[in-house]
Design an enzyme around this catalytic site. Structure first.
Site, short mmCIF file in Angstrom:
data_model
loop_
_atom_site.label_atom_id
_atom_site.label_comp_id
_atom_site.label_asym_id
_atom_site.label_seq_id
_atom_site.Cartn_x
_atom_site.Cartn_y
_atom_site.Cartn_z
CG ASP A 1 -4.72 8.08 2.17
OD1 ASP A 1 -5.54 7.62 2.34
OD2 ASP A 1 -3.39 7.39 2.06
CE LYS B 1 -1.72 6.25 5.09
NZ LYS B 1 -1.72 4.82 4.69
O1 C5P Z 1 -6.17 7.90 -4.36
P1 C5P Z 1 -4.54 7.83 -4.58
O2 C5P Z 1 -4.18 8.41 -5.63
O3 C5P Z 1 -3.83 7.95 -3.43
O4 C5P Z 1 -4.30 6.25 -4.91
C1 C5P Z 1 -3.26 5.69 -5.45
C2 C5P Z 1 -3.61 4.36 -5.92
O5 C5P Z 1 -3.91 3.54 -5.20
C3 C5P Z 1 -4.75 4.50 -6.95
O6 C5P Z 1 -4.44 4.72 -8.37
C4 C5P Z 1 -5.23 2.74 -6.90
O7 C5P Z 1 -4.46 1.95 -7.65
C5 C5P Z 1 -4.97 2.65 -5.39
N1 C5P Z 1 -6.19 2.64 -4.66
C6 C5P Z 1 -7.36 1.64 -4.77
N2 C5P Z 1 -8.36 1.86 -3.68
C7 C5P Z 1 -8.19 2.89 -2.92
C8 C5P Z 1 -7.07 3.73 -2.82
C9 C5P Z 1 -5.95 3.80 -3.60
O8 C5P Z 1 -7.33 0.87 -5.57
N3 C5P Z 1 -9.33 2.98 -1.96
#
Ligand code: C5P
Length: 313
Positions: free
Chosen positions: A160, A17
């Site tokens: 995502d 993406k």
């Molecule tokens: O949700 P995901 O595991 O993909 O996110 C990875 C990291 O990215 C999270 O641990 C966080 O530190 C950061 N993140 C964030 N805010 C979001 C998405 C991700 O701070 N909306």
């Protein structure tokens, strides 16, 4: 994500993406950030195939086995260490274990994953693989979960994952898991460059928090304007509305980002910016030949791997 064959082993292509707009609105109490982002799936795919495994004879659930192959040169983290093609915390395993726990299913799965989407590049490869695994297992295990139920489960795996389950361009809000699908937008011709240095999403968000705060402004205006130009086919005007709030933070973490930005800025891209939290960088082109020409020039610069691609409808 496209289903290839109708047998017990099914294969899907899990797309990468790109965020055409990524606005960070605020930091939340749970450590995540409130976002407003316009994302498109692109034709750079991991391949994932899954075969169900019956429960073991002693009554224990069947094993979940994931075999990963990386089909690209490895990336280096900021300490110069090579990233493995997958970690122990592989999102595919976590997604399948969660689906199994929630559904009470006793089956296992044998998964083959071919990675082409660069790791730690802001292209969503891990989340896309998890979404593909959820869709395949839902079918292979005969669970019959609908899209909303699968998306709620996917959101527990990664912000995502619900976007990748929706399988078209979308505006995503909340921490990314609230998805408003935008089907039918015309494909964009895109060049992606992945520098050799990878970036951790968590580190980039942290660096963003350390920067002096800027007012997140005019997100709705930008989104509306970009979508209008895209729908009217005025691709050449889209660049002025693209933006990525995480680019400044990523630039503080890796000198590669500025080098790559400068190389893109010297070419006549419609618009160019960091992919998600980086380290990949991309540019939107006017048409296929334009993209081909710019990709060829970028390859001679030897700044990293260059991918010529387009967005999925
Ligand atoms: O949700 P995901 O595991 O993909 O996110 C990875 C990291 O990215 C999270 O641990 C966080 O530190 C950061 N993140 C964030 N805010 C979001 C998405 C991700 O701070 N909306």
């Amino acid at each position: 994500m496209y289903l290839r064959k109708a047998e017990s082993r099914r294969t899907v292509e899990a797309p990468a993406k790109l965020n055409l707009i990524l606005e960070v609105l605020s930091r939340r109490d749970d450590g995540y950030h409130e976002l407003e982002t316009l994302m498109v799936p692109v034709r750079l795919y991991d391949s994932l195939s899954l075969e169900p495994v019956p429960p073991r004879k002693d009554g224990r659930p069947g094993p979940i086995l994931v075999h990963v192959r990386g089909a690209y040169p490895p990336a280096l983290n900021r300490d110069g260490e090579e990233l493995p093609p997958s970690g122990e915390d592989n999102l595919v395993v976590r997604a399948l274990e969660l689906l199994r726990r929630q559904s009470g299913c006793q089956h296992g799965a044998r998964v083959d994953l071919v990675k082409r989407i660069p790791l730690a590049a802001g292209l969503g490869g891990g989340s896309s693989d998890a979404a593909a695994a959820l869709r395949l297992a839902n079918r292979a295990w005969g669970l019959g979960y609908d899209g909303a139920r699968l998306a709620a489960l996917g959101a527990e795996i990664g912000s995502d994952v619900p976007f990748f389950l929706s399988r078209c361009a979308a505006i995503c809000r909340g921490r990314g898991e609230r998805v408003e699908s935008l089907p039918g937008l015309r494909p964009l011709h895109i060049v992606i460059l992945r520098p050799r240095c990878a970036l951790s999403t968590r580190d980039v968000y942290r660096a963003h928090d350390d920067l002096p705060s800027v007012t997140a402004g005019h997100g709705a205006d930008r989104l509306g304007a970009l979508l209008r130009t895209w729908r009217h086919g005025n691709v050449a005007e889209m660049g002025q509305w693209m933006s990525n709030r995480l680019q400044a933070a990523a630039t503080t973490l890796s000198p590669w980002i500025e080098q790559v930005r400068a190389a893109f800025a010297r070419l006549d891209f419609v618009g160019h910016q960091l992919a998600g939290s980086g380290s990949a960088y991309f540019g939107v082109c006017r048409h296929a030949q334009h993209a081909q020409r710019l990709a060829t020039i970028l390859r001679t610069r030897q700044l990293g791997l260059v991918y010529l691609t387009r967005s999925c409808r």
